[in-house]
Scaffold this active site. Structure first.
Site, PDB file in Angstrom:
ATOM      1  CE  LYS A 192      -2.056  -1.135   3.862  1.00 21.88           C
ATOM      2  NZ  LYS A 192      -1.405  -2.431   4.096  1.00 21.88           N
ATOM      3  NE  ARG A 251      -4.199  -1.240   9.559  1.00 19.49           N
ATOM      4  CZ  ARG A 251      -3.074  -0.664   9.116  1.00 19.49           C
ATOM      5  NH1 ARG A 251      -3.018   0.633   8.953  1.00 19.49           N
ATOM      6  NH2 ARG A 251      -2.028  -1.401   8.844  1.00 19.49           N
ATOM      7  NE  ARG A 275       7.135  -2.868   6.274  1.00 15.44           N
ATOM      8  CZ  ARG A 275       5.816  -2.698   6.300  1.00 15.44           C
ATOM      9  NH1 ARG A 275       5.209  -2.047   5.317  1.00 15.44           N
ATOM     10  NH2 ARG A 275       5.106  -3.179   7.287  1.00 15.44           N
ATOM     11  NE  ARG A 328       6.322  -0.679  10.409  1.00 16.51           N
ATOM     12  CZ  ARG A 328       5.214  -0.614   9.677  1.00 16.51           C
ATOM     13  NH1 ARG A 328       5.232  -0.059   8.476  1.00 16.51           N
ATOM     14  NH2 ARG A 328       4.082  -1.100  10.132  1.00 16.51           N
ATOM     15  NE  ARG A 377       1.399  -4.989  11.419  1.00 17.68           N
ATOM     16  CZ  ARG A 377       2.327  -4.484  10.615  1.00 17.68           C
ATOM     17  NH1 ARG A 377       3.568  -4.936  10.684  1.00 17.68           N
ATOM     18  NH2 ARG A 377       2.027  -3.536   9.768  1.00 17.68           N
TER      19      ARG A 377
END
Ligand code: ADP
Ligand code: AMP
Length: 214
Positions: free
Chosen positions: A13, A88, A127, A160, A171
């Site tokens: 996204k 969300r 990431r 992160r 998640r």
């Protein structure tokens, strides 16, 4: 042009939202980036949001909705925006819809980036994020020019806290339970567009441009 990006955590996204923002000249608004900036600056909101984010849970709507509505009321959002990570939950989507209705406005497109769960864990563990400017990289797919350093602003890149595999699993569950229902919500509004998010990011972007127009 008002656009919502939908998709699992790690679907791409943010990557696509930045490209949309550059091409179409609208601001990229990421609630996750706003929370992370608050955490970095040690604000009250940051302290509160971190409790949920570290567990892979959603930050409560009471903390999220007003922040977003204030942000989209800014002058730079007059000609549109691309929302990344908001809404969300169905209540968040309803509040946004109501706020836009009140000013005779609406969301034009909800773009769902479709990536199966199997691909997500690899995406997230690779990431690397720049907490200073919000840029994201992937150690294999989108490496920075210099390892560990942001191409854009020269600051250090980090994994992160919520991208560790255990938190990512949590998640993903939260996504399926609370966020995926938005796909039906926006299908019913007639504005849902789905793109295959498993291909190269440039090809994903081409699908997005085919939807939004040149
Ligand atoms: P989201 O904002 O949905 O959480 P990101 O845009 O941060 O996801 O992307 C998650 C990770 O996957 C990042 O490391 C990013 O560089 C990488 N990525 C994004 N799009 C692709 C793609 N099409 N193919 C491979 N990796 C991608
Ligand atoms: P993201 O950067 O979009 O992956 O978001 C990181 C984390 O921030 C999420 O896992 C949530 O804890 C929190 N967050 C971001 N946006 C929202 C939102 N719209 N509602 C609730 N929590 C959010």
């Amino acid at each position: 042009m008002k656009i919502i990006m939908l998709g699992a955590p790690g679907a791409g996204k943010g990557t696509q939202a930045k490209m949309i923002a550059d091409k179409y000249g609208v601001p990229h608004i990421s609630t996750g980036d706003i929370f992370r900036a608050n955490i970095k600056n040690g604000t009250e909101l940051g302290v509160e949001a971190k409790k949920y984010m570290d567990q892979g849970l959603l930050v409560p709507d009471e903390l999220t909705v007003k922040l977003l509505l204030d942000r989209v009321a800014n002058e730079d959002c007059k000609n549109g925006y691309v929302l990344d990570g908001f809404p969300r939950t169905i209540p968040q989507a309803e509040v946004l819809e109501k706020a836009l209705n009140e000013i005779n406005d609406k969301i034009d497109y909800a773009i769902d980036i479709d990536v199966p769960d199997e691909n997500i864990i690899n995406r997230m563990s690779g990431r690397r994020a720049c907490l200073a400017c919000g840029a994201t990289y992937h150690i294999e797919h989108v490496p920075p020019k210099k390892e560990g350093i942001c191409d854009r602003c020269g600051k250090e890149l980090v994994l992160r806290d919520d991208d560790k595999p255990e938190t990512v699993k949590k998640r993903l569950n939260v996504y399926h339970e609370q966020t995926q229902p938005l796909i039906d919500f926006y299908t019913n509004k007639g504005i849902l567009k789905t793109v295959d998010g498993t291909v190269d990011m440039k090809d994903v972007f081409q699908s997005v441009v085919n939807i939004l127009g040149e």
